[in-house]
Design an enzyme around this catalytic site. Sequence first.
Site, PDB file in Angstrom:
ATOM      1  N   ARG A  25      24.310  10.416  45.517  1.00 16.80           N
ATOM      2  CA  ARG A  25      25.465   9.677  44.998  1.00 16.80           C
ATOM      3  C   ARG A  25      25.037   8.343  44.391  1.00 16.80           C
ATOM      4  NH1 ARG A  25      26.750  13.167  48.944  1.00 16.80           N
ATOM      5  NH2 ARG A  25      28.886  13.981  49.133  1.00 16.80           N
ATOM      6  N   ARG A 124      25.968  30.894  44.304  1.00 21.76           N
ATOM      7  CA  ARG A 124      26.859  30.111  45.167  1.00 21.76           C
ATOM      8  C   ARG A 124      28.139  29.764  44.400  1.00 21.76           C
ATOM      9  NH1 ARG A 124      23.415  25.499  48.056  1.00 21.76           N
ATOM     10  NH2 ARG A 124      25.405  25.227  49.148  1.00 21.76           N
ATOM     11  N   SER A 168      33.363  20.352  49.691  1.00 23.56           N
ATOM     12  CA  SER A 168      33.661  18.947  49.397  1.00 23.56           C
ATOM     13  C   SER A 168      32.871  18.463  48.185  1.00 23.56           C
ATOM     14  CB  SER A 168      33.314  18.076  50.608  1.00 23.56           C
ATOM     15  OG  SER A 168      31.915  18.117  50.871  1.00 23.56           O
ATOM     16  N   GLN A 169      31.799  19.163  47.822  1.00 29.83           N
ATOM     17  CA  GLN A 169      30.994  18.759  46.665  1.00 29.83           C
ATOM     18  C   GLN A 169      31.800  18.838  45.372  1.00 29.83           C
ATOM     19  OE1 GLN A 169      27.671  21.419  47.074  1.00 29.83           O
ATOM     20  NE2 GLN A 169      26.678  20.177  48.630  1.00 29.83           N
ATOM     21  N   ASP A 311      26.131  21.982  58.558  1.00 30.21           N
ATOM     22  CA  ASP A 311      24.675  21.872  58.472  1.00 30.21           C
ATOM     23  C   ASP A 311      24.015  21.737  59.835  1.00 30.21           C
ATOM     24  OD1 ASP A 311      24.738  22.092  55.738  1.00 30.21           O
ATOM     25  OD2 ASP A 311      24.550  19.953  55.345  1.00 30.21           O
ATOM     26  N   ARG A 384      17.247  24.429  56.537  1.00 26.56           N
ATOM     27  CA  ARG A 384      17.859  24.295  57.860  1.00 26.56           C
ATOM     28  C   ARG A 384      17.358  25.371  58.823  1.00 26.56           C
ATOM     29  NH1 ARG A 384      19.297  19.184  57.377  1.00 26.56           N
ATOM     30  NH2 ARG A 384      20.637  18.843  55.578  1.00 26.56           N
TER      31      ARG A 384
END
Length: 431
Positions: A25, A124, A168-169, A311, A384
């Site tokens: 950001r 995605r 939320s992206q 995550d 992850r």
Amino acid sequence: MKLTFTAPPSGGTIAAIPSKSVAHRMLICAAFADKPTFIQCTSTSADIDATADCMRALGAKIIRAHNGFHVTPAGVSMPAEPILDCGESGSTLRFLLPVAATLTGGTSGASCARFVRHGRLAQRPLSPLYEELIRHGAHLPEDPTTEPLPVSGPISGGEFTLAANVSSQFISGLLMAFPLHKEPCTLTLSGKIESADYIRITTAVMRRFGMKIDISEDERTYSLSPCTYRSPGTIAVEGDWSNAALWLVMGAIGKAPVTVTGLNPDSPQGDRRILDVLRDFGADVRWQGGAVTVSPAPLHGTRLDASQIPDLVPVIAAAACAAEGETVIRGIGRLRIKESDRAAAVTDMLSAFGADITTEEETMTVRGRKPLRGCTVSSWNDHRMVMCAAAASMIADGTVSVTDAQAINKSYPGFSEDFAAMGGRYTKEDA
């Protein structure tokens, strides 16, 4: 690359790496600011570098120093046909799609931007952001998996509406593009808001770059007027709670305390909730002198809703294997649209260790205290999942190997060195 853990960390103190979420950001805001910015960021990763490269493609000058990024803004015109290589970074793609749709066309100098995607990124989801951009005048192909993905605008401002239950992206991308419009913009969210804290990270960073954002009390309506981002001069990326969670889990399930420095207890990062989860498991969690220490204690199963902290699920599930009784993790549906199908990946990986784990559509159940065995597992090309294997290796009998372990470079390229610095031992093999 094959990474083999031959001995677990023995505890100690480690500094949190810079937050990937915050760095993305800051790079975007700095690239469109009124003057240069120095972003203090002591380490980087494949995802952060993807955003920096895309901002260079849009005309910003970004120079990497040993302790951060020097960013000279892009200005009012763009290269004629910018190629934005997002790597495997979903954040980069979803943040910059609205930006490119806002800036291309018209008098910007760029008629079209093209997004290049790698790995699973083209599969995605981009809906409902994709359709909302088209509704405002963006030219996008009917098939969003088209590679490279072309986008041209300029899109109109005004009223935007998004369902908030996918990513939320999408919301963050629109918000960061709003100041670049020529007219005021308002975004209204419908449905359940997923990962709300990531939206708060976005608005917090934008405000540090001088943006005035009107937000409704229920955080469903966001309004901004056209305005140039204002550089703070120098700004620091705070520590990353998402990656620190691995070390904190190791403190809970290992044999010695682990202390992590450089974390902000009041951070807008939602993954700071790892401390609440570990307390619920029964771990000893203490803040002292700006550092958090997690110490081993008898752990017991717990129940939690992970819809706002997806995550963290891989390392939480590994911790659950060390807890007496049953742990139920709800709200896992969105794990299926991450870098891997993480619901399937966690279940497959921990089952290979011998864990008692089952997964349904929205729920994962781990029945803990069953001995884990050393094994070889796939990373599913997901950073992850490398962390999940590392956590499980703490309580497994025997060595643990992870194939395609280079996936860790997406967020934490210095991981194996930090693993060794904490007393762990490992070997690497090229594959």
